[in-house]
Scaffold this motif. Structure first.
Motif, PDB file in Angstrom:
ATOM      1  N   SER A  51       0.840  -1.210   0.000  1.00  0.00           N
ATOM      2  CA  SER A  51       0.000   0.000   0.000  1.00  0.00           C
ATOM      3  C   SER A  51       0.871   1.253   0.000  1.00  0.00           C
ATOM      4  CB  SER A  51      -0.926   0.010   1.223  1.00  0.00           C
ATOM      5  OG  SER A  51      -1.753  -1.122   1.242  1.00  0.00           O
ATOM      6  N   LEU A  52       2.085   1.103  -0.499  1.00  0.00           N
ATOM      7  CA  LEU A  52       3.040   2.217  -0.457  1.00  0.00           C
ATOM      8  C   LEU A  52       2.506   3.459  -1.160  1.00  0.00           C
ATOM      9  CD1 LEU A  52       5.930   3.100   0.345  1.00  0.00           C
ATOM     10  CD2 LEU A  52       6.688   2.284  -1.900  1.00  0.00           C
ATOM     11  N   GLN A  53       1.866   3.286  -2.304  1.00  0.00           N
ATOM     12  CA  GLN A  53       1.372   4.436  -3.060  1.00  0.00           C
ATOM     13  C   GLN A  53       0.092   5.000  -2.468  1.00  0.00           C
ATOM     14  OE1 GLN A  53       0.785   3.672  -7.210  1.00  0.00           O
ATOM     15  NE2 GLN A  53       0.023   5.712  -7.677  1.00  0.00           N
ATOM     16  N   SER A  54      -0.846   4.130  -2.112  1.00  0.00           N
ATOM     17  CA  SER A  54      -2.157   4.602  -1.653  1.00  0.00           C
ATOM     18  C   SER A  54      -2.130   5.188  -0.249  1.00  0.00           C
ATOM     19  CB  SER A  54      -3.175   3.459  -1.707  1.00  0.00           C
ATOM     20  OG  SER A  54      -2.752   2.368  -0.886  1.00  0.00           O
ATOM     21  N   ARG A  55      -1.227   4.720   0.598  1.00  0.00           N
ATOM     22  CA  ARG A  55      -1.205   5.184   1.986  1.00  0.00           C
ATOM     23  C   ARG A  55      -0.018   6.076   2.326  1.00  0.00           C
ATOM     24  NH1 ARG A  55      -2.746  -0.517   5.089  1.00  0.00           N
ATOM     25  NH2 ARG A  55      -4.956  -0.556   4.495  1.00  0.00           N
ATOM     26  N   TYR A  56       1.085   5.919   1.607  1.00  0.00           N
ATOM     27  CA  TYR A  56       2.308   6.619   2.002  1.00  0.00           C
ATOM     28  C   TYR A  56       2.899   7.476   0.890  1.00  0.00           C
ATOM     29  CZ  TYR A  56       1.848   3.087   5.654  1.00  0.00           C
ATOM     30  OH  TYR A  56       1.360   2.293   6.659  1.00  0.00           O
ATOM     31  N   ASP A  57       2.141   7.743  -0.145  1.00  0.00           N
ATOM     32  CA  ASP A  57       2.576   8.629  -1.238  1.00  0.00           C
ATOM     33  C   ASP A  57       3.914   8.198  -1.835  1.00  0.00           C
ATOM     34  OD1 ASP A  57       0.321  10.224  -0.797  1.00  0.00           O
ATOM     35  OD2 ASP A  57       1.372  11.385   0.744  1.00  0.00           O
ATOM     36  N   ASN A  58       4.109   6.877  -1.926  1.00  0.00           N
ATOM     37  CA  ASN A  58       5.349   6.316  -2.487  1.00  0.00           C
ATOM     38  C   ASN A  58       6.591   6.739  -1.705  1.00  0.00           C
ATOM     39  OD1 ASN A  58       4.586   4.598  -4.583  1.00  0.00           O
ATOM     40  ND2 ASN A  58       4.270   6.308  -6.001  1.00  0.00           N
TER      41      ASN A  58
ATOM     42  N   LEU B 230       6.684   5.228   5.291  1.00  0.00           N
ATOM     43  CA  LEU B 230       6.374   3.841   5.626  1.00  0.00           C
ATOM     44  C   LEU B 230       7.227   3.353   6.787  1.00  0.00           C
ATOM     45  CD1 LEU B 230       5.126   1.053   5.115  1.00  0.00           C
ATOM     46  CD2 LEU B 230       6.843   0.690   3.324  1.00  0.00           C
ATOM     47  N   PHE B 231       8.522   3.640   6.720  1.00  0.00           N
ATOM     48  CA  PHE B 231       9.439   3.183   7.761  1.00  0.00           C
ATOM     49  C   PHE B 231       9.101   3.817   9.113  1.00  0.00           C
ATOM     50  CE2 PHE B 231      13.372   3.280  10.194  1.00  0.00           C
ATOM     51  CZ  PHE B 231      13.818   1.961  10.060  1.00  0.00           C
ATOM     52  N   LEU B 232       8.842   5.137   9.103  1.00  0.00           N
ATOM     53  CA  LEU B 232       8.520   5.831  10.352  1.00  0.00           C
ATOM     54  C   LEU B 232       7.196   5.336  10.932  1.00  0.00           C
ATOM     55  CD1 LEU B 232       9.564   9.495   9.482  1.00  0.00           C
ATOM     56  CD2 LEU B 232      10.734   7.900  11.006  1.00  0.00           C
ATOM     57  N   CYS B 233       6.236   5.027  10.058  1.00  0.00           N
ATOM     58  CA  CYS B 233       4.943   4.538  10.530  1.00  0.00           C
ATOM     59  C   CYS B 233       5.080   3.187  11.232  1.00  0.00           C
ATOM     60  CB  CYS B 233       3.976   4.422   9.351  1.00  0.00           C
ATOM     61  SG  CYS B 233       2.330   3.832   9.803  1.00  0.00           S
ATOM     62  N   VAL B 234       5.950   2.325  10.710  1.00  0.00           N
ATOM     63  CA  VAL B 234       6.081   0.971  11.257  1.00  0.00           C
ATOM     64  C   VAL B 234       7.023   0.927  12.452  1.00  0.00           C
ATOM     65  CG1 VAL B 234       6.811  -1.392  10.747  1.00  0.00           C
ATOM     66  CG2 VAL B 234       5.528  -0.088   9.041  1.00  0.00           C
ATOM     67  N   PHE B 235       8.118   1.677  12.397  1.00  0.00           N
ATOM     68  CA  PHE B 235       9.165   1.505  13.409  1.00  0.00           C
ATOM     69  C   PHE B 235       9.286   2.662  14.402  1.00  0.00           C
ATOM     70  CE2 PHE B 235      10.657  -1.365  10.033  1.00  0.00           C
ATOM     71  CZ  PHE B 235      10.839  -2.518  10.790  1.00  0.00           C
ATOM     72  N   SER B 236       8.413   3.657  14.322  1.00  0.00           N
ATOM     73  CA  SER B 236       8.478   4.746  15.302  1.00  0.00           C
ATOM     74  C   SER B 236       8.202   4.227  16.704  1.00  0.00           C
ATOM     75  CB  SER B 236       7.461   5.835  14.945  1.00  0.00           C
ATOM     76  OG  SER B 236       7.826   6.497  13.761  1.00  0.00           O
ATOM     77  N   SER B 237       8.868   4.853  17.675  1.00  0.00           N
ATOM     78  CA  SER B 237       8.679   4.467  19.070  1.00  0.00           C
ATOM     79  C   SER B 237       8.881   5.689  19.946  1.00  0.00           C
ATOM     80  CB  SER B 237       9.659   3.360  19.458  1.00  0.00           C
ATOM     81  OG  SER B 237       9.351   2.832  20.726  1.00  0.00           O
TER      82      SER B 237
END
Length: 364
Positions: A78-85, A90-97
């Motif tokens: 969903s890289l294009q539809s959710r994270y504007d490519n 994407l990385f910050l959304c998954v691995f942020s803490s």
């Protein structure tokens, strides 16, 4: 009967209104862990205990990283539809803490590196057991009781229905209505000044009072909930082209509150007041049989508290709206179930705010 905001930004709540939850539960868990750590240290070597604890923490981190890697692969599609490519998004959304979590894990790594010589088969067994327990706990979803939802809603850092209602109300209504722009007859104070000159009256305060009743009951007129209030003509409408609607009108009602003047005669105090309109829709959602209705019913007071605290914060932090709007979160029915006169609630708040304004002017 109403919530008051302290100078430090905290809230004073009467008994009839549920207040925000504290972090006592987290403090108790930390204290319990500290006690258990001390007890175990009495029977085992301190370095060995620190090694076991730190590696157990790292074991849970490993499981969490594996879980996030799986989510990373899933979200990649969903890289294009959710994270504007954007791979960065994407990385910050998954691995942020959080910073405390990073510091905690870093501390565990440092302790493990210094106590690595204390490793034993027993310690690795504990680590494996920790991973199994952690995964099992996640799978069983033990924290699904309504109280956990309430705690999450009460957390000022989380987004939920209450915060969403407040943000929409602020940007879709108050941020349009309140800021002054005399060049095109815009802004609450400017409109109130025109009203005063036209009607030859004086408002008690040039601010909009928005009511947040605990029961969510928002009748069409405030006079329906008061024996000492009378309707007056409304403020001039503010027009705004918005979301495809031309000349959308935004206007506020004015009320007169009966009161006793210093000379003993009966007088009238003028105030611009209304209910928080999102509460009307929220009440209809609570009373419906639709989706999430049960959730809203269980957490009605939590969501209402989040709405109130969020909207107060938004108005205060924006220099264009600060001081132009006051919120009254109050119990509209007393302990006996009798209706509370909203006119008296408004009158009490107006007197308190006027006194506070005078005190602030004297200090300056």
């Amino acid at each position: 009967m109403q919530v008051r905001v302290n100078p430090d930004g905290s809230f004073r709540t009467p008994r009839l209104i549920p207040q925000g939850r504290s972090n006592y539960f987290e403090y108790c868990i930390v204290a319990l862990c500290a006690v258990l750590f001390g007890v175990v240290s009495c029977y085992y070597d301190m370095q060995y205990v620190m090694f076991c604890v730190s590696t157990m923490i790292l074991s849970m981190v490993v499981v969490e990283i594996i879980q996030r890697l799986v989510m990373l692969v899933e979200e990649y599609f969903s890289l294009q539809s959710r994270y504007d490519n954007s791979y960065k998004k994407l990385f910050l959304c998954v691995f942020s803490s959080t910073i405390p979590t990073v510091l905690f894990v870093t501390g565990a790594l440092i302790i493990t590196s210094f106590t690595w010589n204390k490793q034993t088969k027993e310690a690795w067994f504990f680590n494996l057991l920790t991973m199994i327990i952690y995964v099992t706990t996640e799978y069983l979803q033990l924290k699904t009781a309504p109280i956990y939802n309430s705690i999450q809603i009460s957390n000022p850092k989380t987004m939920d229905v209450g915060a969403g209602m407040a943000i929409g109300f602020f940007h879709g209504y108050l941020r349009i209505l309140l800021p002054n722009n005399p060049q095109n007859d815009r802004g609450l104070k400017h409109v109130m000044e025109i009203y005063e000159a036209k009607e030859r009256i004086k408002f008690a305060r040039r601010a909009l009072y928005i009511l947040v009743p605990l029961s969510l009951h928002c009748p069409f007129r405030l006079t329906d909930m008061s024996d000492i209030m009378e309707e007056s003509s409304s403020l001039a409408a503010i027009e705004e082209d918005r979301a495809g609607v031309k000349n959308r009108n935004y206007k506020n009602s004015v009320y007169k509150i009966k009161c006793q003047r210093p000379d003993g005669k009966e007088g009238r105090i003028y105030v611009a007041a209304e209910y928080a309109s999102p509460l009307k829709t929220f009440k209809e959602s609570v009373e419906s049989d639709g989706k999430f209705a049960l959730h809203y019913q269980q957490h009605k007071t939590d969501i209402l508290w989040k709405f109130y605290t969020t909207i107060v914060q938004l108005v205060k932090e924006d220099p264009l709206t600060d001081g132009l709007c006051e919120f009254i979160y109050y119990a509209d029915f007393d302990k006996r179930g009798a209706r509370v006169d909203i006119g008296k609630v408004l009158l009490k708040r107006l007197h308190a705010d006027i006194a506070a304004d005078k005190k602030k002017q004297e200090e300056q």
